[in-house]
Structure formats: C-alpha cells, structure tokens
Enzyme design. Sequence first.
Site, mmCIF file in Angstrom:
data_model
loop_
_atom_site.group_PDB
_atom_site.id
_atom_site.type_symbol
_atom_site.label_atom_id
_atom_site.label_comp_id
_atom_site.label_asym_id
_atom_site.label_seq_id
_atom_site.Cartn_x
_atom_site.Cartn_y
_atom_site.Cartn_z
ATOM 1 N NE ARG A 125 -0.124 -0.335 8.142
ATOM 2 C CZ ARG A 125 -0.038 -0.097 6.827
ATOM 3 N NH1 ARG A 125 -1.137 -0.109 6.080
ATOM 4 N NH2 ARG A 125 1.124 0.145 6.261
ATOM 5 C CB CYS A 128 3.789 -10.329 -1.834
ATOM 6 S SG CYS A 128 4.630 -8.819 -1.361
ATOM 7 C CG HIS A 186 6.727 -8.622 3.107
ATOM 8 N ND1 HIS A 186 5.876 -7.850 3.865
ATOM 9 C CD2 HIS A 186 6.202 -8.608 1.845
ATOM 10 C CE1 HIS A 186 4.878 -7.398 3.101
ATOM 11 N NE2 HIS A 186 5.060 -7.857 1.872
ATOM 12 C CE1 TYR A 216 7.422 -4.391 4.226
ATOM 13 C CE2 TYR A 216 7.367 -5.200 1.969
ATOM 14 C CZ TYR A 216 6.776 -4.497 3.009
ATOM 15 O OH TYR A 216 5.560 -3.898 2.830
HETATM 16 P P1 NAD Z 1 -8.587 -2.117 4.520
HETATM 17 O O1 NAD Z 1 -8.342 -1.534 5.841
HETATM 18 O O2 NAD Z 1 -9.180 -1.271 3.464
HETATM 19 O O3 NAD Z 1 -9.487 -3.415 4.717
HETATM 20 C C1 NAD Z 1 -10.143 -4.023 3.639
HETATM 21 C C2 NAD Z 1 -11.547 -4.394 4.058
HETATM 22 O O4 NAD Z 1 -11.541 -5.511 4.931
HETATM 23 C C3 NAD Z 1 -12.271 -3.280 4.811
HETATM 24 O O5 NAD Z 1 -13.332 -2.778 4.033
HETATM 25 C C4 NAD Z 1 -12.721 -3.944 6.087
HETATM 26 O O6 NAD Z 1 -13.988 -3.526 6.533
HETATM 27 C C5 NAD Z 1 -12.692 -5.404 5.706
HETATM 28 N N1 NAD Z 1 -12.699 -6.377 6.799
HETATM 29 C C6 NAD Z 1 -12.156 -6.280 8.022
HETATM 30 N N2 NAD Z 1 -12.374 -7.415 8.718
HETATM 31 C C7 NAD Z 1 -13.060 -8.245 7.892
HETATM 32 C C8 NAD Z 1 -13.592 -9.563 8.026
HETATM 33 N N3 NAD Z 1 -13.454 -10.255 9.161
HETATM 34 N N4 NAD Z 1 -14.229 -10.096 6.968
HETATM 35 C C9 NAD Z 1 -14.402 -9.404 5.827
HETATM 36 N N5 NAD Z 1 -13.919 -8.163 5.650
HETATM 37 C C10 NAD Z 1 -13.278 -7.594 6.674
HETATM 38 O O7 NAD Z 1 -7.253 -2.817 4.041
HETATM 39 P P2 NAD Z 1 -6.340 -2.666 2.748
HETATM 40 O O8 NAD Z 1 -5.371 -1.600 3.008
HETATM 41 O O9 NAD Z 1 -7.164 -2.645 1.551
HETATM 42 O O10 NAD Z 1 -5.557 -4.024 2.848
HETATM 43 C C11 NAD Z 1 -6.266 -5.232 2.883
HETATM 44 C C12 NAD Z 1 -5.374 -6.374 3.266
HETATM 45 O O11 NAD Z 1 -4.438 -6.611 2.225
HETATM 46 C C13 NAD Z 1 -4.558 -6.124 4.520
HETATM 47 O O12 NAD Z 1 -4.436 -7.309 5.259
HETATM 48 C C14 NAD Z 1 -3.224 -5.709 3.968
HETATM 49 O O13 NAD Z 1 -2.176 -5.944 4.849
HETATM 50 C C15 NAD Z 1 -3.130 -6.565 2.758
HETATM 51 N N6 NAD Z 1 -2.177 -6.128 1.724
HETATM 52 C C16 NAD Z 1 -1.382 -7.086 1.243
HETATM 53 C C17 NAD Z 1 -0.416 -6.780 0.305
HETATM 54 C C18 NAD Z 1 0.469 -7.874 -0.174
HETATM 55 O O14 NAD Z 1 1.488 -7.610 -0.783
HETATM 56 N N7 NAD Z 1 0.138 -9.136 0.049
HETATM 57 C C19 NAD Z 1 -0.322 -5.468 -0.178
HETATM 58 C C20 NAD Z 1 -1.190 -4.499 0.332
HETATM 59 C C21 NAD Z 1 -2.134 -4.855 1.292
HETATM 60 C C1 G6P Z 2 3.523 -3.417 0.249
HETATM 61 C C2 G6P Z 2 3.422 -4.835 0.571
HETATM 62 C C3 G6P Z 2 2.287 -5.131 1.416
HETATM 63 C C4 G6P Z 2 2.252 -4.056 2.446
HETATM 64 C C5 G6P Z 2 1.741 -2.850 1.753
HETATM 65 C C6 G6P Z 2 1.518 -1.662 2.629
HETATM 66 O O1 G6P Z 2 4.492 -3.086 -0.440
HETATM 67 O O2 G6P Z 2 3.783 -5.765 -0.347
HETATM 68 O O3 G6P Z 2 2.318 -6.419 1.863
HETATM 69 O O4 G6P Z 2 1.666 -4.387 3.589
HETATM 70 O O5 G6P Z 2 2.504 -2.564 0.620
HETATM 71 O O6 G6P Z 2 0.958 -0.633 1.878
HETATM 72 P P1 G6P Z 2 0.275 0.596 2.592
HETATM 73 O O7 G6P Z 2 -0.019 1.551 1.515
HETATM 74 O O8 G6P Z 2 -0.954 0.025 3.263
HETATM 75 O O9 G6P Z 2 1.250 1.089 3.604
HETATM 76 MN MN MN Z 3 3.449 -7.781 0.444
#
Ligand code: NAD
Ligand code: G6P
Ligand code: MN
Length: 432
Positions: A93, A169, A199, A252
């Site tokens: 990232r 989301c 988004h 967004y």
């Molecule tokens: P993070 O960096 O903590 O990753 C979560 C886990 O995924 C880590 O422990 C990592 O080791 C693991 N990982 C990496 N590759 C993997 C694989 N191939 N198989 C299994 N596990 C694997 O991330 P986070 O900040 O907790 O975010 C996780 C995901 O959720 C990201 O893709 C982020 O963008 C997404 N997210 C989405 C929203 C939304 O609104 N949809 C909001 C926040 C985060």
């Molecule tokens: C949000 C979104 C996610 C986004 C995340 C980032 O508001 O809905 O899709 O990627 O927060 O949060 P962070 O704390 O990782 O910057």
């Molecule tokens: Mn989102």
Amino acid sequence: GVKIATIGGGSSYTPELMEGFIKRYAELPIAEIWLVDIEAGKEKLEIVGAMAQRMWDASPYDVKVHLTLNREEALKDADFVTTQFRVGLLDARVKDERIPAYYGMLGQETNGAGGIFKAFRTVPVILEIVEDMKRLCPNAWLVNFANPSGMVTEAIVRYGKWDKVIGLCNVPVMATMLEPGLLGKKTDELIYKFAGLNHFHWHKVADDKGQDVTMEIIDQMYQEDNGLPKNIYDIPFERDLLEQMKMIPCAYHRYYYQEEEMLAHALEEYRTIGTRAQQVKRTEHELFELYKDQNLDHKPEQLSQRGGAYYSDAACETIASIYANKETQIVVSTKNNGAVPDLPADCVVEVTAYVGAQGARNVAFGPLPTAERGWLQVMKAMELLTIEAAVTGDYGTALQAFTLNPLITSGKTAKRVMDELFIAHKDYLPNF
Ligand code: NAD
Ligand code: G6P
Ligand code: MN
C-alpha cells in the site's frame, strides 16, 4: 452450528467482527470460527486470534476460534466465508501511494493508480479462493470486504462464476448512522436509497411520509462533524454542485469533485506524517500491543481510528440476514439486475438491497441524471478493464484502465507510473 471461515484473520479488524457476531448470536448460532492467514501474518494471527477467543470466553456463548495457515482446512464445509486480506501487506500500500505521488498523481488504497494495482494483486487471490470454495464448501456464501471491494466482487461474479457473494463497505453504514441525528431523527424514521459503485455511490433520503429530505441533510453537512471515515480528509463539496445534484455523494467522491485540493492535501501529508499506510502501521502497532494484553476481552476504542470502523455492522448483519432470512435493508455490492439502468444488468453495482436467504434483492434506483450517469459509465468501464487486465495480464488493457481513470493523466508519465508499479509489485502479479 454455523461454521465461519475468515480469510485474512490476522487483520486488526477481527475483534470488530467478533463483537458483531457476539451481538447477533441469538439469531446466528455460530459453532466455530476459522481464522486463516499466511506465514507472513502468523504472529498477528496468533495475537488477534487469542484476543478473539477471549472475547467469546467472556460472552455467554461456547464458540471455538481456530487459527490456521491452511486455507483448505478452514474452508471445508464452511457456511460463510468472509474475506479481509491484504495481498502484499501494508508495504504494498505504501508503494501504491508513493509511486503515483512522485509524479503528482493521487495514489490511494482504492482510487487512482493505487486502487488499480490493489485490484491487480487481489483479483488472482480471490479467484483461487473461489476455486477452493467450489470444491470445499459449494453451498457457502462469500462475504467480501477485501478492497477494492466492488471490483473484487465483480471479479468473483464475472470470472469466478460464483453468484453467492455479497461485497461490503462501511461507508454507507457510517452515512446512515450519522445523518438521522443531523435532522434530530432515528435511523428507522428515514428511508435510504443508495446507487452507484463501491466508493462511488450517491444516496437520497426521504422521511417516513416519503418526503425527500436530502437537501436538509446537505445543509447540515456543512455545519457539523461530517462523520467521515478516518482515512478521508474533509474538504467540503462545492455547494452549487450538490444543489444541482440533489443527492449526497459518498465520502470518496471528494477525490473526483475536489481533486485538486485532495491531491494537494495528500502530497502534503505524505511529506510530513507519511502516507496513510505509514500512519496505519503506527495505529496497527498500538492495536496489537493492546491485543497482547491477556486481560483485554472487548474491542478497544482505538480501533475506531481505522477507516473501516463499523465494518462488522455490515458484515455480521449480512450473514445473519442470509442465515435467518431477515430481509434487512443493507447497502451491498451485487449484480445490478436493472436497479441502475444506466449500467449493464450483469455488472456489479453498490445499491440498497433486501438481504435474505436468497441473497440480495436490489431496490430499483432508476436512471441517474446526466453528470452522474457519465461518471458511472466511465468508472464502470475503468473497473471492467482493470479486472480484465488482472485476469489476462494484458498490458494494453491495463493501459486502457489507466487512461480511463479520472485521477490518472494520460501519456508518457502515466505509462511510467504504471511500469514502476509493475516492477514494485512483481511478486504479487502472477498473470502479468
Ligand atoms: P491487513 O494488512 O491487516 O491484512 C489482513 C491480513 O491479511 C494480514 O494478517 C495478512 O497477513 C493477511 N493476508 C495477506 N495476504 C493473504 C492471503 N493471500 N491469504 C490470506 N491472508 C492474507 O489489512 P486490513 O487493514 O485489516 O484490511 C484488510 C482488507 O480489508 C484490505 O484489503 C482492506 O483494503 C480491506 N478493507 C475494506 C474496507 C471496506 O470498506 N470494504 C474497509 C477497511 C479495510
Ligand atoms: C474506509 C473504507 C475502506 C478503506 C478504509 C481505509 O473508509 O470504506 O474501504 O479502504 O476505510 O482505512 P485505513 O484505516 O486502512 O486507512
Ligand atoms: Mn470501503
């Protein structure tokens, strides 16, 4: 009992997910939760996994949290699979943010060149997961949170040929939590209708008599805390634009409607306090220090510093609604089926839907006005090209996606940014 498998279980959001399941245990009787991660995430998995088990042990319910690096073992006979993984971890990232920024372009987790490359890395992994699910849990529902959530969901449907999926989301959740209060009302006194892409959606609000109150909310948005996700800097929208729009853009949309200001702010932050990924690394470190405390058995307040706060309200409610056929209204990424007639019926959109045992039944939004229709069609085309490139590895298709993306310039510099990102992420791009 219900078996849940969570991929990316080492995420700092896992306690949020546990809290949501504990709250809903009466309607969603979970027997076992399997948290899956990879070798690089093992330490995090163990810390947050132990914390998750403490949360259940402090509850009245008998639920076992299993930790594993073996995805197949976790998927076997699962009823629900949730995905919250980050391919390439936060270091990837940082690169998505930094590399475009060196050339004066916005690099963001789900927007601009960064968002395209996050899709390139994530799509191959999600498609492997779908293939595993076909063998190991063919009746399970997939609830996707991994970003870019809309594009990942589109890839699952289009290339994975897997229809039992819902993309989520927290942004719509936050809007529906904040806005009723601005009008001195409760959530169930307002009627919400969302439409667009993840988004990149807009929404309208009516009161319980069907009277549109969208402009009243917009008025208040300029006076109070906007309740934006923590990762989005609050530059106000142009009022003239919103008056013409008569809809509330998602948080967004700032990157598109106030591109100049958002870019300037991002570049300034990257120079001073670091990119969002670097900031998140610090927050995450603090969170895991807390999670190590053997006495902590509830979600700590500090988790609300992450942009994804309230994610469990969407994820756990979706799962409970499918399981108990609740027909709850939830904003989801799902197949359009005509809800947004300006986009193809078979593409994934983010819309208000009733979620029950059969999945999502979309609420028809109807055609969008000229400006929003134009944006949507460009953005969906950009998404489809991004996913196609992720699957085929075709360089020209990737360049088309870059060229269409409104936050990326076209020409030599854009191509250089793309080439640098290809080199930076080569370990995670098996198809290119
Ligand atoms: P993070 O960096 O903590 O990753 C979560 C886990 O995924 C880590 O422990 C990592 O080791 C693991 N990982 C990496 N590759 C993997 C694989 N191939 N198989 C299994 N596990 C694997 O991330 P986070 O900040 O907790 O975010 C996780 C995901 O959720 C990201 O893709 C982020 O963008 C997404 N997210 C989405 C929203 C939304 O609104 N949809 C909001 C926040 C985060
Ligand atoms: C949000 C979104 C996610 C986004 C995340 C980032 O508001 O809905 O899709 O990627 O927060 O949060 P962070 O704390 O990782 O910057
Ligand atoms: Mn989102």
